[in-house]
Design a protein around this motif. Sequence first.
Motif, mmCIF file in Angstrom:
data_model
loop_
_atom_site.group_PDB
_atom_site.id
_atom_site.type_symbol
_atom_site.label_atom_id
_atom_site.label_comp_id
_atom_site.label_asym_id
_atom_site.label_seq_id
_atom_site.Cartn_x
_atom_site.Cartn_y
_atom_site.Cartn_z
ATOM 1 N N THR A 141 -4.552 4.574 10.127
ATOM 2 C CA THR A 141 -3.326 4.246 9.403
ATOM 3 C C THR A 141 -3.251 5.022 8.100
ATOM 4 O OG1 THR A 141 -3.328 2.017 10.358
ATOM 5 C CG2 THR A 141 -1.933 2.389 8.434
ATOM 6 N N LEU A 142 -4.360 5.095 7.368
ATOM 7 C CA LEU A 142 -4.375 5.863 6.125
ATOM 8 C C LEU A 142 -4.148 7.340 6.421
ATOM 9 C CD1 LEU A 142 -4.742 6.103 3.083
ATOM 10 C CD2 LEU A 142 -7.235 6.189 3.455
ATOM 11 N N ALA A 143 -4.753 7.843 7.499
ATOM 12 C CA ALA A 143 -4.558 9.246 7.869
ATOM 13 C C ALA A 143 -3.083 9.529 8.139
ATOM 14 C CB ALA A 143 -5.395 9.587 9.099
ATOM 15 N N ARG A 144 -2.417 8.610 8.858
ATOM 16 C CA ARG A 144 -0.995 8.808 9.160
ATOM 17 C C ARG A 144 -0.147 8.765 7.893
ATOM 18 N NH1 ARG A 144 -2.205 5.555 13.772
ATOM 19 N NH2 ARG A 144 -1.440 3.701 12.691
ATOM 20 N N SER A 164 3.682 -2.988 2.534
ATOM 21 C CA SER A 164 3.654 -4.027 1.511
ATOM 22 C C SER A 164 2.285 -4.195 0.871
ATOM 23 C CB SER A 164 4.102 -5.363 2.116
ATOM 24 O OG SER A 164 3.226 -5.756 3.166
ATOM 25 N N ALA A 165 1.231 -3.917 1.595
ATOM 26 C CA ALA A 165 -0.115 -4.086 1.043
ATOM 27 C C ALA A 165 -0.391 -3.006 -0.001
ATOM 28 C CB ALA A 165 -1.146 -4.010 2.162
ATOM 29 N N THR A 166 -1.299 -3.321 -0.912
ATOM 30 C CA THR A 166 -1.748 -2.313 -1.879
ATOM 31 C C THR A 166 -2.984 -1.629 -1.320
ATOM 32 O OG1 THR A 166 -0.880 -3.509 -3.788
ATOM 33 C CG2 THR A 166 -2.626 -1.901 -4.199
ATOM 34 N N TRP A 167 -2.902 -0.316 -1.166
ATOM 35 C CA TRP A 167 -4.011 0.461 -0.637
ATOM 36 C C TRP A 167 -4.926 0.857 -1.797
ATOM 37 C CZ3 TRP A 167 -4.951 2.046 4.443
ATOM 38 C CH2 TRP A 167 -3.971 1.643 5.373
ATOM 39 N N ASN A 168 -6.138 0.325 -1.798
ATOM 40 C CA ASN A 168 -7.140 0.712 -2.793
ATOM 41 C C ASN A 168 -7.921 1.892 -2.233
ATOM 42 O OD1 ASN A 168 -6.719 -1.324 -4.881
ATOM 43 N ND2 ASN A 168 -7.363 -2.773 -3.302
ATOM 44 N N ILE A 169 -7.667 3.051 -2.776
ATOM 45 C CA ILE A 169 -8.199 4.294 -2.225
ATOM 46 C C ILE A 169 -9.193 4.892 -3.210
ATOM 47 C CG2 ILE A 169 -7.591 6.606 -1.402
ATOM 48 C CD1 ILE A 169 -4.782 5.449 -0.772
ATOM 49 N N ARG A 170 -10.405 5.070 -2.734
ATOM 50 C CA ARG A 170 -11.481 5.577 -3.593
ATOM 51 C C ARG A 170 -11.826 7.007 -3.193
ATOM 52 N NH1 ARG A 170 -14.119 2.222 -7.542
ATOM 53 N NH2 ARG A 170 -16.146 2.262 -6.532
ATOM 54 N N GLU A 207 3.129 8.726 -2.747
ATOM 55 C CA GLU A 207 4.407 8.285 -3.308
ATOM 56 C C GLU A 207 5.546 8.489 -2.315
ATOM 57 O OE1 GLU A 207 4.812 10.451 -6.945
ATOM 58 O OE2 GLU A 207 3.202 9.345 -7.961
ATOM 59 N N LYS A 208 5.495 9.595 -1.567
ATOM 60 C CA LYS A 208 6.537 9.895 -0.592
ATOM 61 C C LYS A 208 6.605 8.859 0.529
ATOM 62 C CE LYS A 208 8.741 13.693 -1.700
ATOM 63 N NZ LYS A 208 10.221 13.718 -1.842
ATOM 64 N N THR A 209 5.490 8.177 0.805
ATOM 65 C CA THR A 209 5.467 7.201 1.890
ATOM 66 C C THR A 209 6.047 5.858 1.464
ATOM 67 O OG1 THR A 209 3.260 6.326 1.349
ATOM 68 C CG2 THR A 209 3.378 8.288 2.791
ATOM 69 N N GLY A 210 6.131 5.617 0.172
ATOM 70 C CA GLY A 210 6.641 4.343 -0.318
ATOM 71 C C GLY A 210 5.625 3.224 -0.344
ATOM 72 N N VAL A 211 4.349 3.526 -0.039
ATOM 73 C CA VAL A 211 3.333 2.468 -0.046
ATOM 74 C C VAL A 211 2.900 2.160 -1.480
ATOM 75 C CG1 VAL A 211 2.458 3.100 2.213
ATOM 76 C CG2 VAL A 211 1.383 4.069 0.168
ATOM 77 N N ASN A 212 2.386 0.960 -1.646
ATOM 78 C CA ASN A 212 1.734 0.610 -2.909
ATOM 79 C C ASN A 212 0.286 1.069 -2.813
ATOM 80 O OD1 ASN A 212 4.053 -0.866 -3.886
ATOM 81 N ND2 ASN A 212 3.452 -2.533 -2.504
ATOM 82 N N TYR A 213 -0.175 1.785 -3.815
ATOM 83 C CA TYR A 213 -1.541 2.293 -3.747
ATOM 84 C C TYR A 213 -2.183 2.305 -5.121
ATOM 85 C CZ TYR A 213 0.094 6.694 -5.786
ATOM 86 O OH TYR A 213 0.614 7.625 -6.637
#
Length: 283
Positions: free
Chosen positions: A215-218, A18-24, A48-54
């Motif tokens: 978590t990001l790695a997974r 559910s959280a938005t991952w801000n990835i730099r 996109e395949k994971t379904g997370v918001n990023y």
Amino acid sequence: MRLLILLIGLTVTIPALSATWNIRFPRPMSDTDSRHDYPLQLLEKALEKTGVNYHLAPTDKILLQSKALQQLQGNRDVSVVWSMTNEQREQDLLPIRIPVYKGLIGLRIALVRKADRDVFKYVRSMKKLNLFSPLSGRDWPDTKILQANGFAVETDENYEGLFDQLAAGQADFLPRSVVEIWAETGKGNELITEPHIALYYPTAVYFFVNKKNQTLARLIESGLEKLIASGEFEQLFLDAHQQSLAKADLATRRIFRLDNPNLPVATPLDREALWHQPTTSVE
């Protein structure tokens, strides 16, 4: 008990989804640097395949590779870097051991000056090849690989500076990956791709994250595995690189295999689906 386990599982997975991952990621070295295009596209599709918001965004400043890796290790400003692996990087950072370029980053063709087009035409041994001086980035793992194989390597910390050095005759050739070189031949009218040889050493470019950011790695690993299972990884790879491989015309080249003493033992060389298999033999 089952309800308790289920609730614990939900507390782990729901925030990640559910959280938005801000990835730099590190900003490209220049506006004409296209080396980020394919890995960034692959990263986007994996997420996109994971379904997370990023939200993916470059750093505000251009970072040399060594600086970007330092920032990532310190968990400052940079969330993910794609870079060639070696033992030190896997000690300092958390690698996702799925080769971004399916090993092609270690298949190298030489950029040379036009006047030196046929300089390697009759080179048939490593002893003779070692008489020529290559260029490489000062903090690139390639530099140590070349040195370990007997080359006297000239270096520059600036990516663009390597092409200037070559044009000025400060070294004999600049070995570039088969997936990179075609976009770089326009960096000077006097530079061309050498047509007779290629170098190959086993290596991989991985996505790296901070060791604490498991978590990001997974998430990235899960997305990449889904792309592999669906065949989308292979299709994206071919769409991006099939033309480059055709241009390389490997069947007409003598390919010299170099040792890579810094290849980590955990490299998944036995998982054939992760690697592009060249159709020509490697000496």
